[in-house]
Design a protein around this motif. Structure first.
Motif, short mmCIF file in Angstrom:
data_model
loop_
_atom_site.label_atom_id
_atom_site.label_comp_id
_atom_site.label_asym_id
_atom_site.label_seq_id
_atom_site.Cartn_x
_atom_site.Cartn_y
_atom_site.Cartn_z
N LEU A 75 18.73 18.55 -43.17
CA LEU A 75 19.83 17.65 -42.80
C LEU A 75 19.41 16.19 -42.86
O LEU A 75 20.21 15.31 -43.19
CB LEU A 75 20.32 18.01 -41.40
CG LEU A 75 20.91 19.42 -41.25
CD1 LEU A 75 21.27 19.69 -39.79
CD2 LEU A 75 22.13 19.59 -42.14
N LEU A 76 18.12 15.92 -42.56
CA LEU A 76 17.63 14.54 -42.63
C LEU A 76 17.56 14.07 -44.08
O LEU A 76 17.81 12.88 -44.37
CB LEU A 76 16.26 14.45 -41.95
CG LEU A 76 15.70 13.04 -41.76
CD1 LEU A 76 16.63 12.20 -40.88
CD2 LEU A 76 14.32 13.12 -41.10
N GLN A 77 17.23 14.95 -45.00
CA GLN A 77 17.23 14.60 -46.43
C GLN A 77 18.64 14.24 -46.88
O GLN A 77 18.83 13.28 -47.67
CB GLN A 77 16.68 15.77 -47.24
CG GLN A 77 15.19 15.98 -47.09
CD GLN A 77 14.38 14.82 -47.68
OE1 GLN A 77 14.83 14.11 -48.58
NE2 GLN A 77 13.18 14.62 -47.13
N ILE A 82 21.76 10.81 -34.74
CA ILE A 82 20.46 10.44 -34.17
C ILE A 82 19.68 9.56 -35.12
O ILE A 82 19.04 8.57 -34.73
CB ILE A 82 19.68 11.71 -33.81
CG1 ILE A 82 20.36 12.42 -32.62
CG2 ILE A 82 18.23 11.39 -33.45
CD1 ILE A 82 19.76 13.75 -32.29
N ALA A 83 19.74 9.89 -36.44
CA ALA A 83 19.03 9.05 -37.43
C ALA A 83 19.61 7.64 -37.45
O ALA A 83 18.88 6.65 -37.52
CB ALA A 83 19.13 9.71 -38.80
N ASP A 84 20.96 7.53 -37.40
CA ASP A 84 21.60 6.20 -37.36
C ASP A 84 21.15 5.43 -36.12
O ASP A 84 20.89 4.21 -36.19
CB ASP A 84 23.11 6.35 -37.37
CG ASP A 84 23.63 6.86 -38.72
OD1 ASP A 84 22.92 6.67 -39.74
OD2 ASP A 84 24.72 7.47 -38.76
N ALA A 85 21.07 6.12 -34.95
CA ALA A 85 20.68 5.44 -33.70
C ALA A 85 19.24 4.94 -33.80
O ALA A 85 18.92 3.82 -33.39
CB ALA A 85 20.84 6.40 -32.52
N ILE A 86 18.34 5.77 -34.36
CA ILE A 86 16.93 5.35 -34.48
C ILE A 86 16.82 4.16 -35.42
O ILE A 86 16.07 3.20 -35.18
CB ILE A 86 16.08 6.52 -34.96
CG1 ILE A 86 16.04 7.62 -33.89
CG2 ILE A 86 14.67 6.07 -35.30
CD1 ILE A 86 15.35 8.88 -34.33
N LYS A 87 17.58 4.19 -36.55
CA LYS A 87 17.55 3.08 -37.50
C LYS A 87 18.09 1.81 -36.87
O LYS A 87 17.56 0.71 -37.07
CB LYS A 87 18.35 3.46 -38.75
CG LYS A 87 18.30 2.39 -39.84
CD LYS A 87 19.09 2.84 -41.06
CE LYS A 87 19.06 1.74 -42.13
NZ LYS A 87 19.84 2.14 -43.33
N ALA A 88 19.18 1.93 -36.07
CA ALA A 88 19.76 0.76 -35.41
C ALA A 88 18.80 0.16 -34.39
O ALA A 88 18.82 -1.06 -34.15
CB ALA A 88 21.07 1.15 -34.72
N GLU A 89 17.95 1.00 -33.80
CA GLU A 89 16.96 0.50 -32.84
C GLU A 89 15.76 -0.13 -33.52
O GLU A 89 14.86 -0.63 -32.83
CB GLU A 89 16.49 1.66 -31.95
CG GLU A 89 17.59 2.19 -31.05
CD GLU A 89 17.17 3.46 -30.34
OE1 GLU A 89 16.02 3.91 -30.58
OE2 GLU A 89 17.96 4.01 -29.56
N GLY A 90 15.71 -0.13 -34.84
CA GLY A 90 14.59 -0.72 -35.57
C GLY A 90 13.47 0.24 -35.85
O GLY A 90 12.41 -0.16 -36.33
N GLY A 91 13.69 1.53 -35.60
CA GLY A 91 12.67 2.54 -35.84
C GLY A 91 12.90 3.26 -37.15
O GLY A 91 13.88 3.01 -37.88
N LYS A 92 12.00 4.15 -37.44
CA LYS A 92 12.09 4.94 -38.67
C LYS A 92 12.47 6.36 -38.29
O LYS A 92 11.76 7.02 -37.53
CB LYS A 92 10.75 4.94 -39.40
CG LYS A 92 10.81 5.67 -40.73
CD LYS A 92 9.48 5.57 -41.45
CE LYS A 92 9.52 6.29 -42.79
NZ LYS A 92 8.21 6.22 -43.49
N PRO A 93 13.59 6.85 -38.84
CA PRO A 93 14.03 8.19 -38.47
C PRO A 93 13.20 9.28 -39.16
O PRO A 93 13.55 9.77 -40.23
CB PRO A 93 15.49 8.24 -38.92
CG PRO A 93 15.71 7.07 -39.81
CD PRO A 93 14.57 6.17 -39.72
N THR A 94 12.07 9.60 -38.53
CA THR A 94 11.20 10.65 -39.07
C THR A 94 11.66 12.01 -38.54
O THR A 94 12.47 12.12 -37.62
CB THR A 94 9.75 10.41 -38.66
OG1 THR A 94 9.67 10.45 -37.22
CG2 THR A 94 9.25 9.07 -39.14
N LEU A 95 11.10 13.05 -39.16
CA LEU A 95 11.46 14.41 -38.76
C LEU A 95 11.10 14.68 -37.30
O LEU A 95 11.89 15.24 -36.54
CB LEU A 95 10.75 15.41 -39.68
CG LEU A 95 10.97 16.89 -39.39
CD1 LEU A 95 12.43 17.26 -39.49
CD2 LEU A 95 10.14 17.75 -40.35
#
Length: 301
Positions: free
Chosen positions: A46-48, A15-28
Motif C-alpha cells: 500500500l505504501l508503494q 498516515i503517510a500524508d501525515a508523516i510527510k506533512a510533519e517533515g518526516g519520511k514515510p518509511t515502512l
C-alpha cells in the motif's frame, strides 16, 4: 483459510500524508508504528501505491512555458530514455521482491493464523479431555465410595440382624427387667411426689429465712453504725490518753528533777550537821560553851 485484511489503503495513505506533512519520511517501519496493526507485506504494498501516486501528482504539478516545456520534455525524454531502462528494471525487480515479500508475509501470516486456530482447537480438545478425565475420575471415586457405603451398610445390617436375634433370645429376661423397671419407676414417681412436697416446705422455709436474713442484715447495719461510733469514741479516748501520758511524763520528769534537788539539799544539810558536830567537838575541847544552833529550814520544793 485466508485472513481478511485488517488495514485499508486509505489508512496507509493518510498516515503517510501525515508523516510527510510533519517533515518526516514515510518509511515502512514508521507507518507500521503509527498503525499498530497489519502485516509488513501489506503495508509495503500500500505504501508503494502511495509513492506512485505522489510521483504522478508531482509530475502533474509541473507547469512550464510551452517552448521551455517542450525543450525540457525533450531533454527529459532523452534522459529518461537513457536512465529509464535500468531504473525500470530495478523498480520492477524491487516491486517483484516487495510483492514476493508481501505474498510470503501474508502466506506466513495465514499459516500462523491457521496454526493458532489449530492450537486453540487442540487446547479446547485437551481441556475437554481433561474435564472428561476428571469427571471419569470423580465418577470412579463416587462409585468406590458408594461401594464402600454399601459394604458398610451390609455389615451394619448383618450386625443389626445378629443384635435382633440376640434380643429375641433375651426377650423373656427383658420382660422381667421391664417389670422391674416399671416397679422402680413407680417408686421413683412416689419419691418425686414426696420430693416436690419437701421442696414446697423448703421453699416456705427459704422465704422465712430470707425475711430473717433481711432483718439480720438491718441489725448488722445498725451494729456496724454503733461500732463505728464506738471506734470514733475509742479514738478520741486514745488521743486523750496519749495527751494524759504526755502530761504524766512531763510531771514525772519534773518530780524526778525535784527529787534530785531534794536529795542534794539533804546531802548538803547532812554535811552541814557533820561540820557543826565537828565544830562543837572542837569548841568543847577548847572549853567554849556551845549552844545548839537553830536548825536550818529546808526550802520546800
Amino acid at each position: 483459510m485466508g485472513r481478511e485484511a485488517t488495514i485499508t489503503p486509505e489508512q496507509v495513505h493518510a498516515i503517510a500524508d501525515a508523516i510527510k506533512a510533519e517533515g518526516g519520511k514515510p518509511t515502512l517501519r514508521a507507518v507500521r508504528e503509527r498503525l499498530g496493526q497489519g502485516s509488513m507485506g501489506t503495508i509495503a504494498k500500500l505504501l508503494q501505491q502511495w509513492k506512485a501516486n505522489q510521483e504522478r501528482q508531482a509530475a502533474a504539478d509541473l507547469v512550464l512555458p510551452p517552448a521551455l516545456q517542450r525543450a525540457v520534455l525533450d531533454f527529459m525524454a532523452a534522459e529518461l530514455s537513457a536512465a529509464r531502462a535500468p531504473l525500470e528494471a530495478d523498480l520492477a525487480e524491487q516491486q517483484q521482491t516487495a510483492a514476493d515479500l508481501a505474498a510470503e508475509n501474508e502466506r506466513q501470516a495465514d499459516t500462523i493464523a491457521e496454526q493458532s486456530e489449530a492450537l486453540d482447537a487442540l487446547a479446547a480438545e485437551r481441556a475437554a479431555a481433561e474435564g472428561k478425565a476428571g469427571q471419569l475420575a470423580a465418577d470412579l471415586d463416587g462409585a468406590k465410595e458408594d461401594a464402600a457405603r454399601e459394604r458398610q451398610a451390609a455389615e451394619a445390617a448383618r450386625t443389626e440382624l445378629a443384635k435382633a436375634t440376640l434380643r429375641l433370645e433375651a426377650m423373656p429376661r427383658l420382660e422381667a427387667d421391664l417389670a422391674a423397671i416399671r416397679a422402680e419407676l413407680a417408686k421413683e414417681r412416689q419419691g418425686r411426689i414426696e420430693a416436690e412436697q419437701q421442696a414446697a416446705v423448703l421453699t416456705a422455709q427459704k422465704a422465712d429465712l430470707e425475711g430473717r436474713l433481711v432483718d439480720a442484715k438491718k441489725e448488722a447495719e445498725r451494729a456496724g453504725a454503733q461500732l463505728e461510733r464506738a471506734q470514733a469514741r475509742a479514738e478520741q479516748q486514745a488521743e486523750a490518753l496519749a495527751d494524759a501520758r504526755v502530761t504524766i511524763q512531763t510531771a514525772q520528769a519534773r518530780a524526778d528533777d525535784l527529787a534530785a534537788q531534794l536529795d542534794a539539799a539533804r546531802k548538803e544539810a547532812k554535811a552541814a550537821s557533820e561540820d557543826a558536830a565537828t565544830l562543837r567537838g572542837q569548841l568543847a575541847a577548847q572549853g567554849v560553851a556551845t549552844h545548839p544552833a537553830p536548825a536550818k529550814k529546808t526550802p520546800k520544793a
